[in-house]
Scaffold this motif. Structure first.
Motif, short mmCIF file in Angstrom:
data_model
loop_
_atom_site.label_atom_id
_atom_site.label_comp_id
_atom_site.label_asym_id
_atom_site.label_seq_id
_atom_site.Cartn_x
_atom_site.Cartn_y
_atom_site.Cartn_z
N ASN A 8 0.88 -1.17 0.00
CA ASN A 8 0.00 0.00 0.00
C ASN A 8 0.92 1.22 0.00
O ASN A 8 1.24 1.77 1.06
N LEU A 9 1.38 1.61 -1.17
CA LEU A 9 2.41 2.64 -1.31
C LEU A 9 2.04 3.99 -0.71
O LEU A 9 2.93 4.68 -0.20
N PRO A 10 0.77 4.42 -0.73
CA PRO A 10 0.46 5.71 -0.10
C PRO A 10 0.78 5.75 1.40
O PRO A 10 0.90 6.83 1.97
N LEU A 11 0.92 4.59 2.03
CA LEU A 11 1.25 4.55 3.45
C LEU A 11 2.75 4.65 3.72
O LEU A 11 3.17 4.79 4.87
N LEU A 12 3.56 4.55 2.67
CA LEU A 12 5.01 4.52 2.83
C LEU A 12 5.64 5.83 2.36
O LEU A 12 5.28 6.36 1.32
N GLU A 13 6.60 6.31 3.13
CA GLU A 13 7.32 7.52 2.77
C GLU A 13 8.57 7.17 1.97
O GLU A 13 9.34 6.30 2.36
N GLY A 14 8.75 7.87 0.85
CA GLY A 14 9.98 7.74 0.09
C GLY A 14 10.14 6.45 -0.70
O GLY A 14 11.24 6.11 -1.11
N ILE A 15 9.05 5.71 -0.91
CA ILE A 15 9.10 4.47 -1.69
C ILE A 15 8.06 4.58 -2.79
O ILE A 15 6.88 4.68 -2.51
N GLY A 40 4.69 -10.20 -12.84
CA GLY A 40 3.53 -9.57 -13.46
C GLY A 40 2.55 -8.91 -12.50
O GLY A 40 1.44 -8.60 -12.89
N LEU A 41 2.96 -8.69 -11.24
CA LEU A 41 2.08 -8.06 -10.25
C LEU A 41 2.75 -6.80 -9.71
O LEU A 41 3.48 -6.85 -8.72
N LYS A 42 2.49 -5.68 -10.34
CA LYS A 42 3.10 -4.41 -9.93
C LYS A 42 2.66 -4.05 -8.52
O LYS A 42 1.49 -4.16 -8.16
N ASN A 43 3.63 -3.62 -7.72
CA ASN A 43 3.45 -3.18 -6.33
C ASN A 43 3.00 -4.29 -5.39
O ASN A 43 2.31 -4.06 -4.41
N TRP A 44 3.44 -5.49 -5.71
CA TRP A 44 3.31 -6.63 -4.81
C TRP A 44 4.71 -7.12 -4.46
O TRP A 44 5.68 -6.79 -5.14
N LEU A 45 4.84 -7.93 -3.41
CA LEU A 45 6.09 -8.58 -3.04
C LEU A 45 5.85 -10.08 -3.01
O LEU A 45 4.79 -10.53 -2.61
N ARG A 46 6.86 -10.82 -3.42
CA ARG A 46 6.81 -12.27 -3.25
C ARG A 46 7.86 -12.62 -2.20
O ARG A 46 9.06 -12.42 -2.42
N ILE A 47 7.39 -13.10 -1.07
CA ILE A 47 8.28 -13.50 0.01
C ILE A 47 8.36 -15.02 0.00
O ILE A 47 7.36 -15.70 0.21
N THR A 48 9.55 -15.54 -0.29
CA THR A 48 9.77 -16.98 -0.37
C THR A 48 10.52 -17.40 0.89
O THR A 48 11.47 -16.75 1.30
N THR A 71 6.98 3.96 7.29
CA THR A 71 5.54 4.17 7.33
C THR A 71 5.23 5.61 7.71
O THR A 71 5.83 6.16 8.63
N LYS A 72 4.27 6.22 7.01
CA LYS A 72 3.82 7.57 7.36
C LYS A 72 3.12 7.50 8.71
O LYS A 72 2.70 6.44 9.16
N LYS A 73 2.95 8.65 9.35
CA LYS A 73 2.35 8.72 10.68
C LYS A 73 0.91 8.22 10.68
O LYS A 73 0.03 8.85 10.11
N GLN A 74 0.70 7.06 11.31
CA GLN A 74 -0.62 6.47 11.45
C GLN A 74 -0.48 5.10 12.10
O GLN A 74 0.62 4.66 12.38
N ILE A 75 -1.58 4.44 12.29
CA ILE A 75 -1.55 3.08 12.83
C ILE A 75 -1.81 2.10 11.69
O ILE A 75 -2.76 2.26 10.93
#
Length: 98
Positions: A8-15, A40-48, A71-75
């Protein structure tokens, strides 16, 4: 075994995207994950994960620390659940940034 995680990129600063997230994570925490665009999945991560549970816990804690710093200021709250060799584990990633 792997898990796909949506950023969820809007929640992250500088990424700006999944590639930048992965490059910064590798540099700051020495944790390597695959950017989703590679499958083929933009803005996803694959954690193996193919390591012992203790190493997996350490890697997830490093991802959590990275996430907290960016993370930007929030919970934000999310839980990662996984099973290794018949044992179920979960790691609560509740973050409050002020």
């Amino acid at each position: 075994m792997f898990v796909m995680v949506k950023l969820n990129l809007p929640l992250l600063e500088g990424i700006k995207d999944d590639l930048e997230f992965c490059l910064m994570l590798a540099e700051e925490e020495s944790v390597i994950v695959l950017p989703g665009f590679a499958v083929g999945l933009k803005n996803w991560l694959r954690i193996t994960f193919t390591v012992e549970p203790s190493s997996l816990d350490d890697g997830l804690r490093r991802i959590k620390a990275f996430h907290q710093r960016h993370t930007k200021k929030q919970i934000v709250s999310w839980t990662v659940c996984y099973a290794v060799r018949g044992c179920n584990y979960s790691l609560d990633l509740r973050i409050q940034r002020v």
